[in-house]
Design an enzyme around this catalytic site. Structure first.
Site, PDB file in Angstrom:
ATOM      1  N   ASN A   1       0.818  -1.217   0.000  1.00  0.00           N
ATOM      2  CA  ASN A   1       0.000   0.000   0.000  1.00  0.00           C
ATOM      3  C   ASN A   1       0.857   1.275   0.000  1.00  0.00           C
ATOM      4  O   ASN A   1       0.588   2.211  -0.752  1.00  0.00           O
ATOM      5  CB  ASN A   1      -0.950  -0.006   1.197  1.00  0.00           C
ATOM      6  CG  ASN A   1      -1.935  -1.161   1.131  1.00  0.00           C
ATOM      7  OD1 ASN A   1      -2.010  -1.851   0.110  1.00  0.00           O
ATOM      8  ND2 ASN A   1      -2.686  -1.371   2.203  1.00  0.00           N
TER       9      ASN A   1
ATOM     10  N   THR B   1     -14.093  38.520 -32.380  1.00  0.00           N
ATOM     11  CA  THR B   1     -14.954  38.139 -31.258  1.00  0.00           C
ATOM     12  C   THR B   1     -16.200  37.552 -31.918  1.00  0.00           C
ATOM     13  O   THR B   1     -16.591  37.998 -33.007  1.00  0.00           O
ATOM     14  CB  THR B   1     -15.343  39.335 -30.361  1.00  0.00           C
ATOM     15  OG1 THR B   1     -16.038  40.293 -31.164  1.00  0.00           O
ATOM     16  CG2 THR B   1     -14.125  39.999 -29.733  1.00  0.00           C
ATOM     17  N   HIS B   2     -16.764  36.539 -31.297  1.00  0.00           N
ATOM     18  CA  HIS B   2     -17.891  35.803 -31.905  1.00  0.00           C
ATOM     19  C   HIS B   2     -17.519  35.243 -33.274  1.00  0.00           C
ATOM     20  O   HIS B   2     -18.388  35.033 -34.117  1.00  0.00           O
ATOM     21  CB  HIS B   2     -19.132  36.694 -32.049  1.00  0.00           C
ATOM     22  CG  HIS B   2     -19.461  37.471 -30.812  1.00  0.00           C
ATOM     23  ND1 HIS B   2     -20.304  37.017 -29.834  1.00  0.00           N
ATOM     24  CD2 HIS B   2     -18.994  38.671 -30.374  1.00  0.00           C
ATOM     25  CE1 HIS B   2     -20.382  37.908 -28.857  1.00  0.00           C
ATOM     26  NE2 HIS B   2     -19.593  38.922 -29.146  1.00  0.00           N
TER      27      HIS B   2
ATOM     28  N   SER C   1      -6.544  12.719 -48.664  1.00  0.00           N
ATOM     29  CA  SER C   1      -7.762  11.923 -48.665  1.00  0.00           C
ATOM     30  C   SER C   1      -7.575  10.798 -49.667  1.00  0.00           C
ATOM     31  O   SER C   1      -6.917  10.960 -50.694  1.00  0.00           O
ATOM     32  CB  SER C   1      -8.932  12.813 -49.080  1.00  0.00           C
ATOM     33  OG  SER C   1      -9.974  12.017 -49.602  1.00  0.00           O
TER      34      SER C   1
ATOM     35  N   LYS D   1      -7.298  17.164 -51.388  1.00  0.00           N
ATOM     36  CA  LYS D   1      -7.336  17.389 -49.947  1.00  0.00           C
ATOM     37  C   LYS D   1      -5.966  17.360 -49.286  1.00  0.00           C
ATOM     38  O   LYS D   1      -5.122  16.548 -49.593  1.00  0.00           O
ATOM     39  CB  LYS D   1      -8.224  16.335 -49.257  1.00  0.00           C
ATOM     40  CG  LYS D   1      -9.690  16.468 -49.533  1.00  0.00           C
ATOM     41  CD  LYS D   1     -10.272  17.790 -49.056  1.00  0.00           C
ATOM     42  CE  LYS D   1     -10.403  17.872 -47.555  1.00  0.00           C
ATOM     43  NZ  LYS D   1     -11.478  17.008 -47.041  1.00  0.00           N
TER      44      LYS D   1
ATOM     45  N   ASN E   1      -5.315  17.571 -45.240  1.00  0.00           N
ATOM     46  CA  ASN E   1      -6.063  17.723 -43.992  1.00  0.00           C
ATOM     47  C   ASN E   1      -5.165  18.021 -42.800  1.00  0.00           C
ATOM     48  O   ASN E   1      -4.105  17.409 -42.668  1.00  0.00           O
ATOM     49  CB  ASN E   1      -6.854  16.440 -43.715  1.00  0.00           C
ATOM     50  CG  ASN E   1      -7.877  16.161 -44.798  1.00  0.00           C
ATOM     51  OD1 ASN E   1      -8.460  17.095 -45.362  1.00  0.00           O
ATOM     52  ND2 ASN E   1      -8.072  14.901 -45.120  1.00  0.00           N
TER      53      ASN E   1
ATOM     54  N   GLU F   1      -6.447  18.344 -35.597  1.00  0.00           N
ATOM     55  CA  GLU F   1      -7.769  17.712 -35.414  1.00  0.00           C
ATOM     56  C   GLU F   1      -7.709  16.600 -34.374  1.00  0.00           C
ATOM     57  O   GLU F   1      -8.574  16.477 -33.508  1.00  0.00           O
ATOM     58  CB  GLU F   1      -8.262  17.123 -36.738  1.00  0.00           C
ATOM     59  CG  GLU F   1      -8.754  18.156 -37.730  1.00  0.00           C
ATOM     60  CD  GLU F   1      -9.148  17.481 -39.036  1.00  0.00           C
ATOM     61  OE1 GLU F   1     -10.322  17.121 -39.189  1.00  0.00           O
ATOM     62  OE2 GLU F   1      -8.274  17.280 -39.890  1.00  0.00           O
TER      63      GLU F   1
ATOM     64  N   TYR G   1      -6.415   2.261   2.371  1.00  0.00           N
ATOM     65  CA  TYR G   1      -6.285   1.702   1.026  1.00  0.00           C
ATOM     66  C   TYR G   1      -7.455   0.780   0.690  1.00  0.00           C
ATOM     67  O   TYR G   1      -7.885  -0.025   1.510  1.00  0.00           O
ATOM     68  CB  TYR G   1      -4.971   0.910   0.895  1.00  0.00           C
ATOM     69  CG  TYR G   1      -4.832   0.269  -0.466  1.00  0.00           C
ATOM     70  CD1 TYR G   1      -4.273   0.978  -1.520  1.00  0.00           C
ATOM     71  CD2 TYR G   1      -5.318  -1.007  -0.723  1.00  0.00           C
ATOM     72  CE1 TYR G   1      -4.181   0.418  -2.791  1.00  0.00           C
ATOM     73  CE2 TYR G   1      -5.232  -1.585  -1.989  1.00  0.00           C
ATOM     74  CZ  TYR G   1      -4.662  -0.855  -3.016  1.00  0.00           C
ATOM     75  OH  TYR G   1      -4.585  -1.405  -4.276  1.00  0.00           O
TER      76      TYR G   1
ATOM     77  N   GLN H   1      -6.276   0.492  -7.378  1.00  0.00           N
ATOM     78  CA  GLN H   1      -5.504  -0.072  -8.485  1.00  0.00           C
ATOM     79  C   GLN H   1      -5.960   0.525  -9.824  1.00  0.00           C
ATOM     80  O   GLN H   1      -5.208   0.548 -10.790  1.00  0.00           O
ATOM     81  CB  GLN H   1      -5.673  -1.601  -8.491  1.00  0.00           C
ATOM     82  CG  GLN H   1      -4.827  -2.298  -9.521  1.00  0.00           C
ATOM     83  CD  GLN H   1      -4.723  -3.781  -9.231  1.00  0.00           C
ATOM     84  OE1 GLN H   1      -4.108  -4.179  -8.262  1.00  0.00           O
ATOM     85  NE2 GLN H   1      -5.331  -4.594 -10.063  1.00  0.00           N
TER      86      GLN H   1
ATOM     87  N   LYS I   1      -4.257   3.814 -12.109  1.00  0.00           N
ATOM     88  CA  LYS I   1      -3.092   3.878 -12.990  1.00  0.00           C
ATOM     89  C   LYS I   1      -3.428   4.185 -14.440  1.00  0.00           C
ATOM     90  O   LYS I   1      -2.832   5.072 -15.057  1.00  0.00           O
ATOM     91  CB  LYS I   1      -2.299   2.583 -12.891  1.00  0.00           C
ATOM     92  CG  LYS I   1      -1.593   2.505 -11.558  1.00  0.00           C
ATOM     93  CD  LYS I   1      -1.115   1.122 -11.222  1.00  0.00           C
ATOM     94  CE  LYS I   1      -0.929   0.995  -9.728  1.00  0.00           C
ATOM     95  NZ  LYS I   1      -2.183   1.111  -8.957  1.00  0.00           N
TER      96      LYS I   1
HETATM   97  N1  ARG Z   1      -1.524  -3.629  -7.263  1.00  0.00           N
HETATM   98  C1  ARG Z   1      -1.963  -2.846  -6.156  1.00  0.00           C
HETATM   99  C2  ARG Z   1      -2.360  -1.430  -6.648  1.00  0.00           C
HETATM  100  O1  ARG Z   1      -2.042  -1.155  -7.738  1.00  0.00           O
HETATM  101  C3  ARG Z   1      -0.872  -2.728  -5.149  1.00  0.00           C
HETATM  102  C4  ARG Z   1      -1.356  -2.545  -3.744  1.00  0.00           C
HETATM  103  C5  ARG Z   1      -2.175  -3.700  -3.338  1.00  0.00           C
HETATM  104  N2  ARG Z   1      -2.354  -3.800  -1.944  1.00  0.00           N
HETATM  105  C6  ARG Z   1      -3.179  -4.701  -1.454  1.00  0.00           C
HETATM  106  N3  ARG Z   1      -3.256  -4.795  -0.179  1.00  0.00           N
HETATM  107  N4  ARG Z   1      -3.918  -5.469  -2.224  1.00  0.00           N
HETATM  108  O2  ARG Z   1      -2.952  -0.663  -5.965  1.00  0.00           O
END
Ligand code: ARG
Length: 477
Positions: free
Chosen positions: A125, A170-171, A292, A298, A300, A305, A332, A337, A340
């Site tokens: 954690n 403007t606008h 295109s 074209k 582009n 974009e 925690y 998780q 990420k």
């Molecule tokens: N893979 C977990 C995460 O990304 C790591 C921490 C997990 N801790 C636990 N007590 N399950 O958050």
């Protein structure tokens, strides 16, 4: 740019783990193992995980929880594992769930029982919270470098276009003439604030969770300040429950990233308009465009974009993290998780978009004559004529009315105010004299008159560019 697919190394799905075997009477279900794993995407911060472990082991030896020999074995083992990962020979196992347990397990395989001591006084954690902060800190530093390069590119292009006149809108209707350099400096200012925001966010990212252990701290005589120093953290997180739990620093980053994307999207929108046949203000070199498959004519503006489109996913990443966090009790929870992928996606998207912009901006070619022609249409100097009358004693509201009538005549005759004759103009006010053409109705007179800090006159834009270079030095000192 996706973070969830194609990990650099393969994962073997069907091995079983001994990491918490003690309490369990049957092996983890294969699907559950895969479903709950994060190694597919968290292997991305193996370097930070190893650096954190080396610092942790070094600290444990300093407070005599590990011997110096044990510390050295651990450091040596972790360094070898880093080389294995970088060489692509490391076997990532999905049954080992995440980057942390994959590396720890391999360490024990390599150095034996000492490897099992690394996790003393630590939990995944506080480990994962530390890894993300280290990783994000490095990414922020890279993003700041990209921002700086883009800002320098804008200043370079602005310096070449201090005297280039275009219509200001403007606008999206022609409003008053501005210099192209001034317009580019507006973009520059947006990015200054983006950079300030990231640097401010970095301060709160750069604090050490390690030492919080699972949630309550640890019984070992740890020296958190020392670990912080080894890892370059500015401070330690003050509360263990908070440190393993909150991801507000990642939310803050995604908010800053969203604002960067919002700005890049606005710039993109202008480039897309300006490169159209209707505007033709700017040419984007072919290497940034595509054609295109059906329409041979074209060209582009794909890069702007796409960046305009990509802003949406970063805003989505921000909302994902806010929603992820909002219902969680301390401390925690496995929910975390899920922090990420939205973070990585925002990082990747903002990096790619900034890189594209940093390359493209210095290569833009303005069509100076076409911009000028456009500024001559649309009665962009009407306000200047009103100001001219005010200087001769007319109240502004009355001057506004007089000029409105002159514009109506221009519309009827399909002529700009500067193309009307003096006699025609004098129908509306006998205070208008021959000097009106030089003093109010030319584009140069109009921009030159806005001669104060923040104004569009070439003189002011030149001074603003000079100040901007100094400000950049301070910003990135
Ligand atoms: N893979 C977990 C995460 O990304 C790591 C921490 C997990 N801790 C636990 N007590 N399950 O958050």
């Amino acid at each position: 740019m996706t973070t969830s697919s194609n990990p650099p190394n393969s994962v073997t799905p069907d091995q079983t783990s001994g990491m918490w075997g003690g309490r369990f009477s049957e092996a983890t279900d294969a699907f559950v193992a895969e479903f709950t794993a994060s190694v597919q995407f968290d292997q991305r911060f193996y370097k930070q995980d190893i650096a954190g472990s080396i610092a942790h082991a070094t600290m444990l030896a300093k407070v005599s929880v590990l011997t110096e020999a044990e510390r050295d074995d651990i450091i040596e083992g972790l360094s070898t594992i880093r080389s294995e990962i970088e060489a692509g020979t490391f076997e990532w196992r999905i049954d080992l769930e995440d980057v942390h347990m994959n590396i720890e397990s391999r360490l024990t395989q390599r150095i034996g029982i000492t490897g099992k001591k690394l996790h003393t006084g630590r939990s995944r954690n506080d480990q994962v919270a530390t890894d993300i902060r280290l990783y994000l800190r490095d990414e922020i530093d890279d993003i700041l470098k990209l921002l700086e390069r883009l800002q320098k590119g804008l200043l370079g292009l602005a310096a070449k276009n201090v005297n280039t006149i275009m219509p200001g809108f403007t606008h999206l209707q022609t409003a008053q003439p501005v210099t192209f350099g001034h317009h580019l400096l507006a973009w520059f200012e947006m990015l200054v604030r983006d950079s300030e925001r990231l640097q401010d966010c970095r301060k709160r990212v750069n604090r050490l969770p390690l030492g919080s252990a699972a949630l309550a701290g640890t019984t070992y005589p740890i020296d958190r300040a020392y670990t912080a120093e080894l890892l370059g953290f500015e401070a330690v997180c003050e509360n263990s429950l908070d440190a393993v739990s909150d991801r507000d620093f990642a939310i803050e980053f995604n908010a800053a990233a969203s604002l960067i994307m919002m700005h890049l999207s606005r710039m993109s929108e202008e480039l897309i308009l300006w490169t159209s046949a209707q505007f033709k203000f700017v040419n984007i070199p072919d290497r940034f465009c595509t054609g295109s498959s059906i329409m041979p004519q074209k060209k582009n503006p794909d890069v702007p974009e796409l960046i305009r489109g990509k802003s949406g996913r970063v805003f989505g990443d921000l909302i994902s993290l806010l929603t992820l966090m909002k219902g969680q009790p301390l401390a925690y929870n496995k929910d975390n998780q899920e922090d990420k992928e939205p973070l990585f996606d925002a990082i990747d998207t903002v990096r790619g978009s900034l890189m594209a912009f940093a390359d493209m901006i210095p290569a833009l070619v303005p069509n100076i004559e076409i911009m000028r022609e456009a500024a001559l249409r649309g009665f962009s100097t009407a306000t200047d004529l009103a100001d001219y009358l005010v200087k001769k004693g007319v109240a502004f509201r009355d001057a506004h009315e007089i000029v409105g009538k002159a514009v109506a005549l221009g519309v009827a005759e399909e002529k700009d105010l500067s193309e009307l004759t003096l006699e025609q103009l004098q129908q509306f006010s006998d205070l208008i004299t021959a000097d009106v053409f030089d003093k109010a109705l030319t584009l140069e007179a109009s921009v030159n008159a806005r001669d104060h800090i923040g104004g569009t006159s070439p003189k002011q834009v030149e001074a603003a560019i000079a100040r901007a270079h100094t400000r950049l030095e301070q910003l990135y000192a």
